[in-house]
Design a protein around this motif. Structure first.
Motif, short mmCIF file in Angstrom:
data_model
loop_
_atom_site.label_atom_id
_atom_site.label_comp_id
_atom_site.label_asym_id
_atom_site.label_seq_id
_atom_site.Cartn_x
_atom_site.Cartn_y
_atom_site.Cartn_z
N GLY A 12 -0.33 53.11 27.10
CA GLY A 12 -0.51 54.54 27.18
C GLY A 12 0.82 55.01 26.62
O GLY A 12 0.51 56.05 25.84
N GLU A 16 1.15 58.00 23.54
CA GLU A 16 1.82 59.29 23.92
C GLU A 16 3.38 59.52 23.15
O GLU A 16 3.30 60.70 22.59
CB GLU A 16 2.31 59.39 25.36
CG GLU A 16 1.07 59.38 26.36
CD GLU A 16 1.44 58.93 27.85
OE1 GLU A 16 2.60 59.00 27.98
OE2 GLU A 16 0.52 58.82 28.46
N TYR A 88 -5.13 65.72 18.82
CA TYR A 88 -5.92 65.73 20.06
C TYR A 88 -7.14 65.22 20.04
O TYR A 88 -7.69 64.15 20.72
CB TYR A 88 -5.96 67.20 20.73
CG TYR A 88 -6.70 67.00 21.88
CD1 TYR A 88 -5.97 66.56 23.09
CD2 TYR A 88 -7.88 67.41 22.12
CE1 TYR A 88 -6.77 66.43 24.43
CE2 TYR A 88 -8.58 67.65 23.44
CZ TYR A 88 -8.19 66.99 24.30
OH TYR A 88 -8.78 66.98 25.61
N VAL A 92 -6.03 61.45 20.76
CA VAL A 92 -5.66 61.46 22.23
C VAL A 92 -7.19 61.36 22.84
O VAL A 92 -7.35 60.43 23.85
CB VAL A 92 -5.25 63.01 22.75
CG1 VAL A 92 -5.24 63.09 24.15
CG2 VAL A 92 -3.69 62.80 22.26
N GLN A 96 -8.31 58.17 25.14
CA GLN A 96 -8.69 58.49 26.72
C GLN A 96 -10.05 57.78 26.98
O GLN A 96 -10.18 57.09 28.00
CB GLN A 96 -8.55 59.74 26.90
CG GLN A 96 -7.03 60.50 27.13
CD GLN A 96 -7.21 61.95 27.40
OE1 GLN A 96 -8.37 62.75 27.02
NE2 GLN A 96 -6.03 62.43 27.79
N LYS A 97 -10.92 57.81 26.03
CA LYS A 97 -12.16 57.45 26.37
C LYS A 97 -12.19 55.87 26.21
O LYS A 97 -12.79 55.15 27.08
CB LYS A 97 -13.26 57.71 25.15
CG LYS A 97 -13.84 59.25 25.41
CD LYS A 97 -14.74 59.70 24.40
CE LYS A 97 -15.04 61.08 24.68
NZ LYS A 97 -16.30 61.40 23.97
N GLN A 99 -9.47 53.93 27.13
CA GLN A 99 -8.84 53.62 28.42
C GLN A 99 -9.74 53.68 29.70
O GLN A 99 -9.71 52.84 30.59
CB GLN A 99 -7.78 54.43 28.93
CG GLN A 99 -6.57 54.12 27.82
CD GLN A 99 -6.10 53.06 28.01
OE1 GLN A 99 -6.55 51.91 27.25
NE2 GLN A 99 -4.93 52.87 28.60
N GLU A 100 -10.60 54.80 29.59
CA GLU A 100 -11.69 54.96 30.77
C GLU A 100 -12.73 53.76 30.79
O GLU A 100 -12.99 53.18 31.87
CB GLU A 100 -12.35 56.43 30.39
CG GLU A 100 -13.40 56.46 31.57
CD GLU A 100 -14.14 57.95 31.16
OE1 GLU A 100 -15.56 57.95 31.50
OE2 GLU A 100 -13.48 59.00 30.71
#
Length: 135
Positions: A12, A16, A88, A92, A96-97, A99-100
């Motif tokens: 992550g 970032e 974004y 981003v 995030q998806k 990682q989920e």
């Protein structure tokens, strides 16, 4: 070797950091435009070099270097919002998806067996130990 590299990239903090660099670069453009277009003409009002012409106001009519160029600042702000939105939605949100999904995959593997599964396993082990003919 490639697996380790993939894990390194998927951390992550790497993403970032990349987002921070891009946003920082865009924000720098706003600050630069603000200082060059608004602060510098105020300084030029006391005497200085020729200023740019655009959407704005000239403080002293006889001195073109006193032009407050609001257009450049507005353009920089719009560019910042566009860059932030692109970063974004294209970096981003997909990250995030991803990682989920990875977390969901780990949770599915790490989930403890249900009571029914445990009881079935115990029953089968007891049946095997006793030599039950139904097995």
């Amino acid at each position: 070797m490639l697996k380790g590299f993939k894990e390194f990239l998927m951390r992550g903090n790497i993403v970032e950091l990349a987002v921070a660099v891009v946003i920082g670069t865009a924000f720098t453009a706003i600050v630069t435009a603000f200082t060059e277009s608004l602060i510098q003409p105020l300084i030029n009002a006391m005497g200085g070099s020729e200023g740019a012409q655009g959407l704005g106001v000239r403080i002293l009519e006889e001195n073109p270097s006193t032009f407050l160029d609001f257009g450049t600042v507005i353009n920089a702000a719009i560019n910042f919002v566009i860059v932030a939105a692109v970063v974004y939605f294209l970096v981003v949100v997909p990250f995030q998806k991803l990682q989920e999904r990875r977390r969901r995959g780990q949770e599915a593997e790490d989930m403890p067996p249900t009571d029914t599964e445990l009881l079935t396993e115990i029953r089968d082990l007891l049946r095997d130990r006793q030599g039950d003919p139904r097995s």
